[in-house]
Structure formats: structure tokens, C-alpha cells
Design a protein around this motif. Structure first.
Motif, PDB file in Angstrom:
ATOM      1  N   SER A 164       2.344   4.768  -3.238  1.00  0.00           N
ATOM      2  CA  SER A 164       3.630   5.007  -2.575  1.00  0.00           C
ATOM      3  C   SER A 164       4.435   3.709  -2.503  1.00  0.00           C
ATOM      4  CB  SER A 164       3.402   5.539  -1.163  1.00  0.00           C
ATOM      5  OG  SER A 164       2.875   4.518  -0.337  1.00  0.00           O
ATOM      6  N   GLN A 204       5.784   2.695   0.130  1.00  0.00           N
ATOM      7  CA  GLN A 204       5.364   2.043   1.381  1.00  0.00           C
ATOM      8  C   GLN A 204       4.160   1.139   1.133  1.00  0.00           C
ATOM      9  OE1 GLN A 204       7.047   2.078   4.358  1.00  0.00           O
ATOM     10  NE2 GLN A 204       5.631   0.399   4.748  1.00  0.00           N
ATOM     11  N   THR A 205       3.228   1.585   0.289  1.00  0.00           N
ATOM     12  CA  THR A 205       2.072   0.747  -0.041  1.00  0.00           C
ATOM     13  C   THR A 205       2.528  -0.545  -0.708  1.00  0.00           C
ATOM     14  OG1 THR A 205       0.628   2.669  -0.262  1.00  0.00           O
ATOM     15  CG2 THR A 205      -0.077   0.659  -1.383  1.00  0.00           C
ATOM     16  N   TYR A 214       5.408  -2.067  -0.317  1.00  0.00           N
ATOM     17  CA  TYR A 214       6.000  -2.934   0.708  1.00  0.00           C
ATOM     18  C   TYR A 214       4.931  -3.483   1.658  1.00  0.00           C
ATOM     19  CZ  TYR A 214      10.725  -2.090  -0.829  1.00  0.00           C
ATOM     20  OH  TYR A 214      11.877  -2.076  -1.580  1.00  0.00           O
ATOM     21  N   ASN A 215       3.899  -2.712   1.946  1.00  0.00           N
ATOM     22  CA  ASN A 215       2.810  -3.214   2.792  1.00  0.00           C
ATOM     23  C   ASN A 215       2.088  -4.375   2.108  1.00  0.00           C
ATOM     24  OD1 ASN A 215       3.382  -1.289   4.732  1.00  0.00           O
ATOM     25  ND2 ASN A 215       1.696   0.062   4.149  1.00  0.00           N
TER      26      ASN A 215
END
Length: 191
Positions: free
Chosen positions: A36, A38-39, A41-42
Motif C-alpha cells: 500500500s 501507506q506502507t 510512507y511508513n
């Protein structure tokens, strides 16, 4: 199976091979890596963080590969000059194949590439390259070998900066070995 971080770095590297960094989209990198956004960006915080990590990975591959080339030459019975030449050949090959490596070695960044990580000027990269190669060399702890190998690697770096048109780099390792042998002989004669 690669970690999400490795998959993302590989996807970013693939994207960079086909287009400028400014046009690489984070959503595309995440999709290509199978994770994802989000992953992504994490893991990296931002596109700049991803770019800096990509440059850092390329530099580590350069440093590790040069040391491995020197070790392989040593296992084949080579002396310090030939081991240094093997490391130089690895460096030249990587710089020819990878624009990020060439930029990290020379400091010549352009708009097609991500920005370099802070605190990693070419001097840092060359020092890491020399240190890792010397750690792999027979007699690499000796002062004469250290100096000769550093000069040899810096000589090879000059061919990255200004390649000879008639010589695609195949003769450079021989030139490096010649210079390193001459410097080692001069050091022995001075004793």
C-alpha cells in the motif's frame, strides 16, 4: 521473499530507469512493489526519503561489490595491485550501468535523479570504497598498501569523470594495477 522496504526500493529503481525522478509517483512505486501507499510512507516518510534510501542502497552495493571483487581476486592468488584493480573494475562497471552510482561518485546530480542524502558527498563515498577495498586486501593494513590502493581507486575514479573515447574502460584496471605496483615498489625502494 524481499521485505516491503526492499521491494519498494527495487520498484523505485525500476521506475527511475525508465523516467526522471520528478515524474515517478509514489502510488506507482507502491503498486509495483505490491504494497500500500501507506506502507511506502511508513517506510520512507516521503518521496525524498525514498530517493535518499535508494541512493544509499546503491552506494552500499557499490562498496560491498568492490570489496567482494578484491576478495575474489585475492582468492585467485592476486596481490594488492591486482586486487585494487579488481575493485576499480567493479566501480567502473557500476558507474557505467547506474546513474545514481555515477552521481554519488562524482557529485554530478541532475534533475533525472533523486537528491543525494545529506552528509554523503563524493568524498564520503570514495572513502567508504577505499576502506572496504583495503579491508579485503592482503596487507591492506600497511601504510604503503593503503596509500597505493587509494591512489589507484582515485585514478579509476578519474576515468568515471572523464572517460577516454577510445577506451571504454577495459584498460583502466590494468592501468590501476600498474600504478599501484609502481607505488608499492617505490615504497619498498625507499625503505
Amino acid at each position: 521473499m524481499p521485505t516491503a522496504r526492499e521491494a519498494l526500493l527495487s520498484a523505485a529503481r525500476s521506475a527511475l530507469r525508465t523516467r526522471p525522478w520528478a515524474t515517478v509517483r509514489m502510488v506507482e512505486v507502491a503498486a509495483a512493489a505490491g504494497v500500500s501507499r501507506q506502507t511506502l510512507y511508513n517506510e520512507f516518510g516521503s518521496k525524498e526519503g525514498l530517493g535518499a534510501a535508494l541512493v544509499a542502497r546503491q552506494v552500499e552495493e557499490l562498496v560491498t561489490g568492490a570489496a567482494e571483487a578484491a576478495v575474489a581476486a585475492q582468492r585467485g592468488g592476486a596481490g594488492p595491485a591486482e586486487c585494487c584493480a579488481a575493485a576499480a573494475a567493479w566501480m567502473l562497471g557500476r558507474a557505467g550501468e547506474e546513474p545514481l552510482v555515477r552521481a554519488a561518485l562524482t557529485g554530478t546530480w541532475n534533475s533525472r535523479l533523486p537528491a543525494p542524502p545529506p552528509g554523503r558527498p563524493p568524498r564520503y563515498v570514495v572513502e567508504r570504497l577505499c576502506a572496504s577495498t583495503l579491508a579485503a586486501l592482503p596487507g591492506g593494513e600497511g601504510r604503503a598498501v593503503r596509500r597505493a590502493c587509494e591512489v589507484g581507486l582515485r585514478l579509476a575514479l578519474s576515468f568515471v569523470l572523464a572517460p577516454l573515447p577510445e577506451d571504454p574502460g577495459s584498460a583502466v584496471p590494468d592501468r590501476v594495477a600498474h600504478v599501484v605496483r609502481a607505488l608499492l615498489a617505490a615504497g619498498d625502494a625507499a625503505r
